[in-house]
Design an enzyme around this catalytic site. Sequence first.
Site, PDB file in Angstrom:
ATOM      1  N   ASP A  62      12.502  23.242  -7.236  1.00 32.29           N
ATOM      2  CA  ASP A  62      12.212  23.495  -5.829  1.00 32.29           C
ATOM      3  C   ASP A  62      13.481  23.933  -5.103  1.00 32.29           C
ATOM      4  O   ASP A  62      14.572  23.455  -5.400  1.00 32.29           O
ATOM      5  CB  ASP A  62      11.630  22.243  -5.162  1.00 32.29           C
ATOM      6  CG  ASP A  62      12.623  21.094  -5.104  1.00 32.29           C
ATOM      7  OD1 ASP A  62      13.201  20.745  -6.153  1.00 32.29           O
ATOM      8  OD2 ASP A  62      12.831  20.554  -4.005  1.00 32.29           O
ATOM      9  N   SER A  63      13.326  24.866  -4.167  1.00 35.40           N
ATOM     10  CA  SER A  63      14.424  25.341  -3.326  1.00 35.40           C
ATOM     11  C   SER A  63      15.562  25.884  -4.187  1.00 35.40           C
ATOM     12  O   SER A  63      15.387  26.855  -4.910  1.00 35.40           O
ATOM     13  CB  SER A  63      14.889  24.211  -2.408  1.00 35.40           C
ATOM     14  OG  SER A  63      15.744  24.690  -1.399  1.00 35.40           O
TER      15      SER A  63
END
EC number: 3.1.1.23
Length: 694
Positions: free
Chosen positions: A394-395
Amino acid sequence: MDTKAVFAALYSVCEENATFFSAGGKVSQADSAKRLVESMKLIQEHARSLEPVISGFAAIYHHFDFDPLIPANGYRSLVKVVRCCLLHIIHKGRYIAANRRSIFFRAAHNAGEMEAYCSALCQLRALLYLAQRMLHDNSHGNLFFQDESGLSESFIREYASMHKGCFYGRCLGVAASSFFTSGKYAIDPELRGTEFERITQNLDVHFWKTFWNITETEVLSSLASMTSTQVKVNRALSVPPVAFDLPLAANHRASATIAPPSAHIGIAPIQMRLISYDLREGQDSETLLSMSRSEGGAISLSLGLKTKRLPSSPFLLIHFHGGGFVAQTSKSHEPYLKSWSQDLGVPILSVDYSLAPEAPFPRALEECFYAYCWALRNHHLLGWTGEKVCLAGDSAGGNLCVTTCMRAAAFGVRMPDGVVAAYPATLLTAYASPSRLLTLMDPLLPLSVLSRCLSAYAGSEPQTEKQVERVSTLSLVKRDTALFLRDFRQGASNWIHSLLDSNRGSALQHPREFPLGFEPLRSDQFAEMKLQSSPVFKDPFCSPLLAPDSMLKGLPPIHIVACALDPMLDDSVMFAKRLRSVDQPVTLCVVDDLPHGFLSLSQLSKETKEAANVCVERIRAVFLQDTPPEPRKHRKLERTDRGVSAPSGERGSLLVGSIEEEEPAVGREAKSAVGEDSVSVTAQNNTDAGGVGA
């Protein structure tokens, strides 16, 4: 309710209330009545200017979507936030109209609320004007202005001086999801919002590193462990940095040498965490045990006397955590990873890559690639047969998933079978885009914070933090408190210096970005923003969106899960477009009304849990599909609208439609002001001997 109906309802309720309070209303509350009249009139003024702008965006923003079935981009998100604000105002205006004659009516409180929404509407109007200029200057279908001067420079300059506290007070729910709107605000929320802006805008990256790592303190970590899924294996590993050979994907007789990471901090062990709901063959081997590292004096391996050892799984999930390249570890993401291990029935290897600013680019990428190759070579230690492997992150972790695949292609070694990237950062430059405008109202991801994280990753952030040895719980709390207070003091000092510097050149001397007669609210202090022009940002292994076609061809199927209210939404949309343009298999799903980082919040609400399940279904699809899905036909989700019909071509996987959507009533409840759509996930109930069953 369509655009005209929304504005008509707004004009009507504002006019009715303004007329009532202008006529006297309650003499005992004359001061508050005057404030109400002024705010109602100012809201009408903003609305009259906004109506043609919103109608203009509604006519063209479909040109920037990834797919007709997935209506999502920064322009749509900005319009949706404005629509949400208007519906809140209508709801509040109707409440005032229904209760203004009551003896319990608090005129001062309601005047404060309307003034807060008026301020938010003013700033949103400014953002739409900036978005209009982006629309004018950008090439057709492109969401980014690919130049760090001109428009991008203007955006950063305006951001630095615009007032942001109005979004952190009463109107927090306008910028966030319904998940956040149920909280009770403290007394004088506007003062709280202003103070939050004042303190946080210029804190250095070390404050945010400490703040984001707060869940890793012993007390909170122990609490999370007790409430999360219990797994048989949760082992922290320290893998020796030894070079090894891997066979080439195109010719198994030849091999590539995988050297241990060495950038910036030299050769050192690579830290990982193995999580497995079931104990599988090899996971309790002496070889793996010799690599285990203790956490708080204990090694987590929950084995009973009669623990059954299952055969190795045909699937392995390799995970790279988020945290802006500067914070968090696998420990921060442990709760949802344990849940995933149970739901998918597969072992998970999460990589604790070195963090910036102490270890800037390309150290994290080197470590993630080494960990991926090590897992391929040592699958027998992980409870994995070596058959199928998926990367998920994520991210910042999503960025590392993609760039690890690009590095695997460069070395010619085996590719993962697929990638699942949640709200990935694919462009680390200061290029302006409409979704980046959302940083003005995001309390946890303001542009000033984002820029500091990226500067740290590029190696241009000063390194003042020193590693502190782990000690007892009490000492750890004292240490974190001291760091917290130190960084607040440093932030205050930075604020004073930036304010003095800014006052030397008044913001009024800057070129005008807004129509005559309009000026957004300005902050008493300026965010310390520097336009970075480091060549590191444009390295394809740092910003994969800038990679040439030749580097993107041959990547595995990539499944992107983005957020409609995420400042990085446009990163996902444009990267999905790039992959599709070179005939790479890609899917894009946009979840509605959730903030950046929803995976870390997956245990806190039904909405975040459902969004996390979307990621699980994408991972399951990677493991169970023998052939890559076609880019435009991979639909694992169905949207259900409770009596709401969207215009033709406006339906998306999870994204609630546009400003033209019809609605049964306006502002009937606070809930209806935020959105009327719900999400249902249609999962494939596949089962397999090695796990991954629903």
